[in-house]
Design a protein around this motif. Structure first.
Motif, mmCIF file in Angstrom:
data_model
loop_
_atom_site.group_PDB
_atom_site.id
_atom_site.type_symbol
_atom_site.label_atom_id
_atom_site.label_comp_id
_atom_site.label_asym_id
_atom_site.label_seq_id
_atom_site.Cartn_x
_atom_site.Cartn_y
_atom_site.Cartn_z
ATOM 1 N N LEU A 181 35.586 -3.804 -4.007
ATOM 2 C CA LEU A 181 36.019 -5.164 -4.302
ATOM 3 C C LEU A 181 34.793 -6.034 -4.618
ATOM 4 O O LEU A 181 34.778 -6.785 -5.589
ATOM 5 C CB LEU A 181 36.782 -5.729 -3.093
ATOM 6 C CG LEU A 181 37.366 -7.123 -3.207
ATOM 7 C CD1 LEU A 181 38.429 -7.159 -4.304
ATOM 8 C CD2 LEU A 181 37.972 -7.534 -1.882
ATOM 9 N N GLN A 182 33.773 -5.874 -3.806
ATOM 10 C CA GLN A 182 32.519 -6.605 -3.986
ATOM 11 C C GLN A 182 31.916 -6.288 -5.362
ATOM 12 O O GLN A 182 31.515 -7.189 -6.096
ATOM 13 C CB GLN A 182 31.565 -6.165 -2.873
ATOM 14 C CG GLN A 182 30.318 -6.956 -2.710
ATOM 15 C CD GLN A 182 29.654 -6.620 -1.395
ATOM 16 O OE1 GLN A 182 30.209 -6.888 -0.329
ATOM 17 N NE2 GLN A 182 28.475 -6.048 -1.458
ATOM 18 N N ALA A 183 31.915 -5.006 -5.729
ATOM 19 C CA ALA A 183 31.347 -4.576 -7.007
ATOM 20 C C ALA A 183 32.141 -5.132 -8.190
ATOM 21 O O ALA A 183 31.552 -5.618 -9.167
ATOM 22 C CB ALA A 183 31.295 -3.055 -7.073
ATOM 23 N N ILE A 184 33.462 -5.082 -8.103
ATOM 24 C CA ILE A 184 34.282 -5.523 -9.242
ATOM 25 C C ILE A 184 34.219 -7.038 -9.409
ATOM 26 O O ILE A 184 34.151 -7.543 -10.533
ATOM 27 C CB ILE A 184 35.751 -5.020 -9.141
ATOM 28 C CG1 ILE A 184 36.436 -5.101 -10.507
ATOM 29 C CG2 ILE A 184 36.569 -5.781 -8.156
ATOM 30 C CD1 ILE A 184 35.969 -4.129 -11.510
ATOM 31 N N ILE A 185 34.197 -7.788 -8.303
ATOM 32 C CA ILE A 185 34.102 -9.250 -8.406
ATOM 33 C C ILE A 185 32.738 -9.636 -8.986
ATOM 34 O O ILE A 185 32.643 -10.539 -9.809
ATOM 35 C CB ILE A 185 34.360 -9.935 -7.043
ATOM 36 C CG1 ILE A 185 35.802 -9.694 -6.598
ATOM 37 C CG2 ILE A 185 34.083 -11.430 -7.130
ATOM 38 C CD1 ILE A 185 36.105 -10.120 -5.175
ATOM 39 N N SER A 186 31.691 -8.909 -8.593
ATOM 40 C CA SER A 186 30.348 -9.161 -9.153
ATOM 41 C C SER A 186 30.355 -8.910 -10.652
ATOM 42 O O SER A 186 29.792 -9.674 -11.429
ATOM 43 C CB SER A 186 29.307 -8.248 -8.501
ATOM 44 O OG SER A 186 29.155 -8.565 -7.148
ATOM 45 N N GLN A 187 31.005 -7.830 -11.060
ATOM 46 C CA GLN A 187 31.079 -7.461 -12.468
ATOM 47 C C GLN A 187 31.819 -8.531 -13.279
ATOM 48 O O GLN A 187 31.372 -8.935 -14.344
ATOM 49 C CB GLN A 187 31.802 -6.122 -12.579
ATOM 50 C CG GLN A 187 31.530 -5.351 -13.831
ATOM 51 C CD GLN A 187 32.291 -4.027 -13.830
ATOM 52 O OE1 GLN A 187 32.785 -3.547 -12.812
ATOM 53 N NE2 GLN A 187 32.395 -3.441 -15.001
ATOM 54 N N ILE A 188 32.932 -9.015 -12.755
ATOM 55 C CA ILE A 188 33.742 -10.015 -13.455
ATOM 56 C C ILE A 188 33.023 -11.360 -13.525
ATOM 57 O O ILE A 188 32.967 -11.992 -14.567
ATOM 58 C CB ILE A 188 35.127 -10.180 -12.782
ATOM 59 C CG1 ILE A 188 35.956 -8.911 -12.981
ATOM 60 C CG2 ILE A 188 35.868 -11.399 -13.328
ATOM 61 C CD1 ILE A 188 37.228 -8.864 -12.158
ATOM 62 N N SER A 189 32.464 -11.788 -12.393
ATOM 63 C CA SER A 189 31.870 -13.123 -12.325
ATOM 64 C C SER A 189 30.431 -13.170 -12.815
ATOM 65 O O SER A 189 29.926 -14.235 -13.161
ATOM 66 C CB SER A 189 31.922 -13.642 -10.883
ATOM 67 O OG SER A 189 31.065 -12.859 -10.060
ATOM 68 N N GLY A 190 29.771 -12.013 -12.818
ATOM 69 C CA GLY A 190 28.355 -12.000 -13.181
ATOM 70 C C GLY A 190 27.498 -12.606 -12.088
ATOM 71 O O GLY A 190 26.335 -12.950 -12.289
ATOM 72 N N ALA A 191 28.073 -12.757 -10.898
ATOM 73 C CA ALA A 191 27.353 -13.363 -9.772
ATOM 74 C C ALA A 191 27.141 -12.335 -8.670
ATOM 75 O O ALA A 191 27.799 -11.297 -8.633
ATOM 76 C CB ALA A 191 28.155 -14.542 -9.227
ATOM 77 N N ASN A 192 26.242 -12.650 -7.767
ATOM 78 C CA ASN A 192 26.000 -11.823 -6.595
ATOM 79 C C ASN A 192 27.124 -12.129 -5.599
ATOM 80 O O ASN A 192 27.307 -13.281 -5.215
ATOM 81 C CB ASN A 192 24.625 -12.191 -6.021
ATOM 82 C CG ASN A 192 24.221 -11.303 -4.873
ATOM 83 O OD1 ASN A 192 24.826 -10.265 -4.629
ATOM 84 N ND2 ASN A 192 23.205 -11.723 -4.160
ATOM 85 N N VAL A 193 27.893 -11.122 -5.216
ATOM 86 C CA VAL A 193 29.057 -11.340 -4.350
ATOM 87 C C VAL A 193 28.952 -10.490 -3.091
ATOM 88 O O VAL A 193 28.524 -9.343 -3.136
ATOM 89 C CB VAL A 193 30.379 -10.988 -5.089
ATOM 90 C CG1 VAL A 193 31.582 -11.128 -4.174
ATOM 91 C CG2 VAL A 193 30.551 -11.869 -6.313
ATOM 92 N N LYS A 194 29.356 -11.080 -1.982
ATOM 93 C CA LYS A 194 29.367 -10.366 -0.704
ATOM 94 C C LYS A 194 30.765 -10.544 -0.101
ATOM 95 O O LYS A 194 31.254 -11.668 0.013
ATOM 96 C CB LYS A 194 28.302 -10.977 0.204
ATOM 97 C CG LYS A 194 28.091 -10.265 1.501
ATOM 98 C CD LYS A 194 26.841 -10.848 2.145
ATOM 99 C CE LYS A 194 26.878 -10.732 3.625
ATOM 100 N NZ LYS A 194 25.799 -11.493 4.252
#
Length: 173
Positions: A149-162
Motif C-alpha cells: 500500500l505504501q509503495a503504490i501510494i508513493s507511486q501514484i502521488s510521487g511523494a514519500n509515503v509511510k
C-alpha cells in the motif's frame, strides 16, 4: 465512449502509431495502460461510460488500481458491475478509483478499511513525508498489504509515503 489517451485502433491491434508510441516512450504510460484501455473499450459496450475518462493504472501483486475521472456519475450498482467486468476482461482484481486529491485517492484505495489520519510531515532536509495512519484492527479489511500500500501510494502521488498501523491503546493515550 470512454475517453482513453490512445487511439482506439492502436489499442485493439496492439500496433501503436507514432503518437501512441510516444506516450509510452515518454514514460507517462506503460503497456498496462494499453491493456486497461482495451478492457475499458470492451466494458463500454455493456455499460455506459460516455462521461468517464481514463487517467492511469498501477499494478500491485494481482490487483490493478485504475485511476479515472467522473466515475461518480456512474450509478452505484453499475459501478460495481463495471469493476467486475473490468476484472474479468483483465483477468485480475481491479479497483477503480476516482482521480482527485491525493487524500481522496488514498481513502478509496484503503477502502473498505477505515483511515485514522493522513498528515504531511516536513523533514529537516526540506522533503515531505505523507503519513497514513490506519487502526490495526482494520488490517484484515485492507485490499493489499500495508508495505505494498505504501509503495503504490508513493507511486501514484510521487511523494514519500509511510503507512502506520496504530493499536487501540495508542489511540486512547
Amino acid at each position: 465512449m470512454v475517453k482513453i489517451p490512445f487511439c482506439e485502433f492502436c489499442v485493439k491491434t496492439r500496433v501503436l502509431c507514432q503518437k501512441c508510441q510516444s506516450l509510452l516512450d515518454s514514460g507517462r504510460y506503460q503497456w498496462l495502460d494499453v491493456e486497461v484501455s482495451d478492457a475499458l473499450l470492451k466494458v463500454a459496450r455493456k455499460i455506459n461510460l460516455s462521461e468517464v475518462e481514463y487517467v492511469k493504472s498501477y499494478e500491485v501483486d494481482d490487483l490493478v488500481i485504475v485511476l479515472m475521472r467522473n466515475t461518480k456519475r456512474i450509478p452505484r450498482g453499475a459501478f460495481v458491475q463495471f469493476e467486475k467486468e473490468l476484472s474479468s476482461a483483465l483477468g485480475r482484481s481491479v479497483k477503480v478509483v476516482e482521480y482527485g486529491s491525493i487524500n481522496e485517492v488514498i481513502a478509496q484505495i484503503v477502502s473498505p478499511a477505515k483511515l485514522l489520519t493522513i498528515s504531511t510531515s516536513w523533514l529537516p532536509d526540506g522533503t515531505t513525508e505523507t503519513v497514513v495512519k490506519i487502526p490495526s484492527r482494520e488490517l484484515r479489511r485492507l485490499p493489499i498489504r500495508p508495505e505494498r500500500l505504501q509503495a503504490i501510494i508513493s507511486q501514484i502521488s510521487g511523494a514519500n509515503v509511510k503507512v502506520e498501523l496504530v493499536k487501540e491503546r495508542e489511540l486512547r493515550a
